[in-house]
Each structure stands twice: as structure tokens, then as C-alpha cells.
Design a protein around this motif. Structure first.
Motif: not given
Ligand SMILES: [Zn+2]
Length: 330
Positions: A244-246, A293-299
Motif C-alpha cells: 500500500m502507498k503512503r 523518510s525517517g521523519d514520517i516513520a517517526k511520526k
């Protein structure tokens, strides 16, 4: 009273995650599928005794399902252990169908199924006797000397039990699930001397629960499956396609167009199950969920209150779910 409930064995959960994420034509698939079918039937068989046990007087019996204890040298597993003030009862549940022949000469169990196929198993009576002697050692170490009894419970009422002429005694310990309570009454009548006070029973219960050690198991290593064979990405719950796409704060299925904000939760469960519950870095999670991105994952991880430790680049994440306390597959 149920002191330890029965949950879905973690091996079944790991097989399930693996089957979702290897190719349809993967050379190990058939092997895993047949193991899974056998284990699910075993779990269903174990659940079949719960209805009967629920009729026992709560105060007299403490019930523990799916135990793994150590007698010092090695671990032993018990399907169900029942603690009473005068005796301990161990139940080994078998979900074998067809005809079962307990062979006294070769000390094995021979099953003939409805198609006439014949299969041999180690004698469960011997296996359970070993569990009884390990449990005896475990209790003696704690200065408890109490009689231990056992039954092999055949969970399918239609299964036919046989043995060689003159050996019917051998089957005294083997019974169909519907006769469990009646046979327990006999055991109770044979053990009238109270060995444990209610306080002792509670104390033993605490020790059992404390010392129960679930088996951790590296499923990829077991099947010799390489990490590169594991298909990554978030799976669509509606049509099972992936990844699935974010997109704008949600997960979108490119095939059926389903949108699902929490679709990554199941994918995270899969990765932890396939990684033996080891902690994972933000980077590993990004790669698995196909997050750019790592930031999206972190959120995302902080929104779902993912358990973590460490800070900045050294931060690692842990499973949110206790896999030992799941009852059904998703
Ligand atoms: Zn879809």
C-alpha cells in the motif's frame, strides 16, 4: 479457576506472518502450510477440553494451560495442568482422527485415517509419563510431594481407540474428551488425603506462573528462509495486495483503492514476529513499510505509541503487542 489461559501459540502466529509474506510458489510454502494446518487443528483440539473444564468447581481446581517449565536440566511442556489440594493432573491433548492403535510391542501409536493411510507416532502415554516425572522433580524441589496423575485426551469423539488383546489396561489413561469429568471424579475419589492448603495452592500457582518460560523461536532460521525472500510492504486488508502507498497521511491500495490509516499496524506485527521480537531501528521499519523518510516513520510510530528506547539515531522500537496473549489470527 483458570490461573493461566490458553492463547494462540506463537508458532501459529509466526507461520501465519510468514505465509502472508513469501511468494505463492516458494519452495518451503507447502511445508509451512502443512505444519500450520496441523498446529491449528491441535489448538482447536486443546480448546475442545475447555468447555468440559469450565464445569469444574472453581475453588477446588486451579487450571494452567500451555505451560513450559524447567526441571533444572531442560524444559518440559504441558498442555494443561490441574492443581487440586490432593493431586496434580496433567492432560495431554491429541486431536488425531481415524483409528488409533496403541502398539504395546513397539511402544508406538499407529494411526489409520479414513483414507486408509497409516502413520506412526511416539507413544503419547510414555511422553506424558516423562512430563509427570519432570513435574514431580519440579514440585519436589519446592518440597511438595503430591501424587501426579495424567490423561491423554482424544479431542475427536469419533476417533476409534484400539490395542492388542490383553493390553486394554494400557488404555486406562487414554480417553475421549467427553469422559474427562467422569474420569476426574474417579481420580478425586482415589486421592482423598489433602496435601495442600488453599494457601499452598496459591503459592504454587504463583511459582508456576513466574517460572513459565515461553519458547522464543526464529522461524526464518527454522525453515532456512532468507530475509530477501520476505516480501515487504503494508498489505491491503480488503484485497491482500501490496505494498500500500503512503499518501496524505493514510495508506492507499493501488489496486482496490482502499484507504486505511492504521494498515501499518499489522505489517509491524509481521516484522516483529519474523524478527523474533528483536528491537528494530527507524531505518529498518522505513524499509519494511516502504516509507520514504525517517521523519514520517517517526511520526507514525509515535502516533501509534510504539514502545521504544534510546534517542535520535540510536532509538529502537519494540513490539506493542504481547504475542503470548493473542487468541485468534487476524
Ligand atoms: Zn486493496
Amino acid at each position: 479457576m483458570i490461573e493461566k489461559e490458553r492463547f494462540l501459540p506463537i508458532r501459529i502466529q509466526k507461520n501465519h506472518a510468514l505465509l502472508k509474506r513469501i511468494a505463492k510458489n516458494h519452495p518451503k510454502r507447502l511445508n509451512i502450510e502443512s505444519d500450520q494446518t496441523r498446529r491449528l487443528a491441535g489448538y482447536k483440539g486443546e480448546q475442545a477440553i475447555d468447555f468440559h473444564l469450565s464445569k469444574l468447581p472453581e475453588k477446588e481446581f486451579l487450571i494452567f494451560h500451555d505451560l513450559r517449565l524447567s526441571s533444572g536440566k531442560h524444559f518440559f511442556q504441558i498442555d494443561t495442568l490441574i492443581l487440586n489440594s490432593a493431586f496434580v493432573l496433567i492432560l495431554e491433548v491429541k486431536n488425531y482422527g481415524g483409528t488409533l492403535y496403541f502398539d504395546p510391542d513397539f511402544n508406538q501409536l499407529i494411526q489409520t485415517n479414513s483414507k486408509g493411510e497409516v502413520k506412526g507416532y511416539p507413544n503419547p502415554i510414555e511422553q506424558t509419563r516423562v512430563q509427570c516425572s519432570e513435574m514431580k522433580k519440579w514440585l519436589l524441589k519446592r518440597n511438595i510431594n503430591i501424587p501426579i496423575e495424567f490423561f491423554i485426551i482424544i479431542s475427536k469423539p469419533s476417533t476409534i481407540l484400539k490395542t492388542a488383546p490383553g493390553h486394554a489396561k494400557m488404555l486406562q489413561r487414554v480417553l475421549h474428551v467427553q469422559f474427562l469429568l467422569k474420569s476426574m471424579e474417579k481420580i478425586k475419589a482415589a486421592h482423598k488425603k489433602e496435601v495442600l492448603s488453599p494457601k499452598d495452592m496459591k503459592k504454587i500457582s504463583r511459582s508456576i506462573l513466574k517460572e513459565h518460560t515461553p519458547k522464543n523461536f526464529d522461524i526464518l532460521k527454522h525453515y532456512e528462509i532468507s530475509r530477501s525472500d520476505i516480501q515487504t510492504g503494508v498489505i491491503c486488508k480488503v484485497c491482500s495486495s501490496y505494498p500500500m502507498k503512503r499518501h496524505y497521511g493514510t495508506w492507499c491500495c493501488t489496486k482496490c483503492k482502499t484507504k486505511d490509516k492504521s494498515a501499518h499496524i499489522t505489517a509491524l506485527k509481521d516484522i516483529f514476529l519474523l524478527n523474533n521480537s528483536s528491537p528494530l531501528s527507524n531505518q529498518q521499519i522505513c524499509k519494511f513499510l516502504h516509507i520514504p523518510s525517517g521523519d514520517i516513520a517517526k511520526k507514525l510510530l509515535s502516533a501509534s505509541k510504539q514502545r521504544c528506547s534510546g534517542s535520535k539515531k540510536g532509538r529502537v522500537y519494540f513490539p506493542n503487542t504481547d504475542y503470548q496473549q493473542i487468541k485468534d489470527l487476524e
